[in-house]
Scaffold this active site. Structure first.
Site, PDB file in Angstrom:
ATOM      1  N   ASP A 178       0.781  -1.359   0.102  1.00  0.00           N
ATOM      2  CA  ASP A 178       0.191   0.129   0.013  1.00  0.00           C
ATOM      3  C   ASP A 178       0.980   1.318  -0.033  1.00  0.00           C
ATOM      4  OD1 ASP A 178      -2.448   1.812  -0.009  1.00  0.00           O
ATOM      5  OD2 ASP A 178      -3.368  -0.042   1.023  1.00  0.00           O
ATOM      6  N   HIS A 249      -2.586   3.176  -4.893  1.00  0.00           N
ATOM      7  CA  HIS A 249      -2.294   2.779  -3.440  1.00  0.00           C
ATOM      8  C   HIS A 249      -0.674   2.043  -3.412  1.00  0.00           C
ATOM      9  CE1 HIS A 249      -5.799   3.079  -0.868  1.00  0.00           C
ATOM     10  NE2 HIS A 249      -6.478   2.682  -1.799  1.00  0.00           N
ATOM     11  N   GLU A 328      -9.453   2.714  -5.785  1.00  0.00           N
ATOM     12  CA  GLU A 328      -9.315   3.987  -5.219  1.00  0.00           C
ATOM     13  C   GLU A 328      -7.852   4.483  -6.127  1.00  0.00           C
ATOM     14  OE1 GLU A 328     -10.967   4.264  -0.922  1.00  0.00           O
ATOM     15  OE2 GLU A 328      -8.922   3.179  -1.054  1.00  0.00           O
ATOM     16  N   ASP A 421     -12.489  -2.770  10.778  1.00  0.00           N
ATOM     17  CA  ASP A 421     -11.859  -1.901  11.341  1.00  0.00           C
ATOM     18  C   ASP A 421     -12.920  -0.877  12.036  1.00  0.00           C
ATOM     19  OD1 ASP A 421     -12.292  -1.801   8.562  1.00  0.00           O
ATOM     20  OD2 ASP A 421     -11.126   0.220   8.343  1.00  0.00           O
TER      21      ASP A 421
HETATM   22  C1  ACM Z   1     -10.736  -0.773  -0.101  1.00  0.00           C
HETATM   23  O1  ACM Z   1     -11.315  -0.534   1.108  1.00  0.00           O
HETATM   24  N1  ACM Z   1     -10.206   0.443  -0.616  1.00  0.00           N
HETATM   25  C2  ACM Z   1     -11.034  -1.699  -0.782  1.00  0.00           C
END
Ligand code: ACM
Length: 554
Positions: A178, A249, A328, A421
């Protein structure tokens, strides 16, 4: 009856009473079940202190023996346990079925069977005289761990594989890269870990928090660590699906190799591994150089994560999957980049969404030529989904529904339901409160197959997955707190054939959880107690991002 979690399909008493295990109890493994016998001796053997000496086929008629066997008439992951005064039988449709049966068997012995050594020298071990017949509702019962935002050392990963096995979960989605870290050694690109696996400091709490943890954070798995993790998982009938997140990412990779970024837009040599949270605008450049670089990464990855490592007869081999992220990917740099514009024109594409689709499509073909399958987050639907690709539906159900309707396989992991989370209660004491309130009951009422899919399309739903992102969970105690007890509810959703969400017996589940909390205590899991966090589980003053009201895309 013992409160087995996840709830088994069918169970009944053969007669009132118990059989006992002792130092004379033999363990006989029929062909194909040797790995399960190894696991039973290593875990139940250690907890009970019983030798479980090797038995023979003749032990079938001996009451004081455990016999493991494969019975092809049972469903592939199904099992039957019979404790009736003859040998204690654990039969499965495959070695995986026998293994899930062994997990239930351990629960029948009581919470102390989850310890690593006996706590009393004279402890008796009793088995209820029951028959249990059981098989899973879903084939893909997944857990994703984000080891990029905060590194989870190898020991922690192996521990989570054990916790997954105890809950009959069978796919470990390993989020390895990431913006904030690159966690897997790639021999041909050493800087990915030399530079990309650590950051100088870390934001403590949500990105709006003023706090910093002013110390380096990092770590990575060597290739042998990965091989060990994959083999450990396979012994537990868990497939590992590694994720290398592209083309977004990716700031940690760009910090290590600046030529991977959009060098005609920004000076990528000034980038470091990101120390804050959010979505970095620094994404991969859509160049041939980037494609060749990542082909190199994936070549090593295919060797580290072999297809078939957790393969069972008549069972889809999820270890053929490679996850390429795809979520994203901010398009701002591509919009400003002459190189990206030229690529769009050269390929005759409409826009940056199609450029992303081309990028993902390249790796779908590349993986498929090597006998592997691509899976990505639901953004890979934008601009067209490559043939054979599967989707992790995270932005609600919509992506999964669209993919299933187009004939693609889907794993349901909507953030509104199963992002662990997110905070699990509304109280002020909830540590670093992120996202929506999703209680144990909410997770118990999660339904992986949305009503808008007809029966034929619903078959494309391989199963469900809980995702654990780790921006706000810096160590294994914090990960435990967010993950448990909700993972137990999730496991029951993924394994058991529960009624429709509103008809589920949550009160009954909570009653069975009383026994399960004792198992989790014996395993040393730092779950959230039903009454709220213990004092040392709180994080007063660390800013989160609580969200109220209904989720945005529902
Ligand atoms: C994600 O939560 N960006 C897959």
């Amino acid at each position: 009856m013992v409160d087995v979690i996840p709830a088994p399909g069918n169970s009944y008493w053969n007669e009132a009473g118990y059989a006992s295990l002792d130092a004379e109890t033999k363990l006989a493994a029929r062909p194909g079940t040797e790995g399960v016998a190894r696991w039973l001796r290593a875990t139940v053997g250690a907890a009970t202190g019983l030798p479980l000496a090797e038995g023979s086929g003749a032990d079938n008629s001996s009451a004081n023996s455990i016999v493991l066997s494969i019975e092809p008439g049972l469903p592939p992951e199904g099992y039957r346990i019979v404790v009736d005064g003859y040998a204690h039988r654990i039969e499965g449709g495959s070695a995986a079925g026998v293994f899930w049966g062994a997990q239930t068997f351990r629960q029948l012995l009581g919470p102390d069977a989850f310890r690593r050594a006996p706590v009393r020298p004279d402890q008796g071990w009793e088995l209820p005289l029951v028959t249990i017949e059981d098989s899973p509702r879903f084939r893909w019962r997944g857990l994703m761990l984000d080891v990029a935002r905060h590194f989870l050392p190898k020991e922690g990963v192996l521990r989570y594989l054990d916790l997954m096995a105890a809950h009959k979960l069978n796919v470990f989605h390993f989020h390895l890269t990431d913006d904030q870290g690159w966690r897997v050694e790639i021999k041909r690109y050493p800087k990915l870990t030399e530079v990309g696996s650590w950051r100088a400091r870390t934001k403590f709490g949500h990105r709006a928090s003023p706090l910093w943890e002013e110390k380096p954070h990092g770590g990575y798995y060597t290739q042998d660590d990965i091989r060990e993790i994959v083999a450990y998982a396979a012994e537990r009938h868990i497939a590992v699906v590694p994720e290398i997140d592209i083309p977004g990412h990716s700031q940690a990779a760009i910090a290590a190799y600046p030529e991977l970024g959009n060098t005609d837009v920004i000076d990528t040599t000034t980038l470091s591994v990101w120390d804050n949270w959010g979505i970095s605008p620094n994404v991969l450049a859509p160049t041939d150089n980037t494609l060749r670089f990542y082909e190199g990464v994936f070549e090593e990855l295919l060797d580290l994560f072999p297809a078939g490592a957790a393969e069972f007869p008549a069972f889809p081999a999820f270890s053929t999957f490679i996850h390429v992220g795809g979520d994203e990917c901010l398009k701002d740099q591509w919009k400003r980049s002459p190189t990206a514009r030229a690529r769009i024109e050269e390929l005759g594409l409409a826009d940056e969404d199609e450029l992303q689709s081309w990028f993902i499509g390249h790796f779908a073909k590349w993986l498929s030529a090597r006998g592997r399958r691509l899976i990505g987050w639901d953004e890979i639907l934008e601009g067209g989904l490559p043939e054979g690709a599967a989707v992790s539906s995270w932005r609600g159900y919509a992506g999964g529904v669209a993919a299933a309707r187009a004939g693609h396989d889907v794993v349901m992991c909507p953030e509104q339901q199963v992002y662990l989370d997110h905070r699990q209660a509304a109280g002020e004491d909830e540590p670093v409160p992120i996202g929506y309130v999703r209680t144990l009951e909410d997770v118990y009422r999660f339904e992986p197959v949305p009503p808008e899919l007809d029966e034929e399309r619903a078959r494309h739903v391989l199963g469900a997955q809980a995702n654990v992102w780790t921006e706000a969970t810096e160590d294994h105690a914090r990960v435990d707190y967010q993950t448990f007890p909700r993972l137990a509810a999730f496991a029951e959703v993924a394994w058991s054939r529960l009624p429709a969400p509103e008809a589920r017996d949550f009160a009954g589940f909570e009653r069975r959880m009383a026994a399960h909390y004792r198992r989790l205590d014996a395993l040393g899991v730092g779950y959230r107690p039903p009454g709220g966090p213990r004092p040392w589980q709180r994080r007063p003053g660390v800013l989160g991002r609580p969200l109220d009201g209904p989720p945005p895309n529902r």
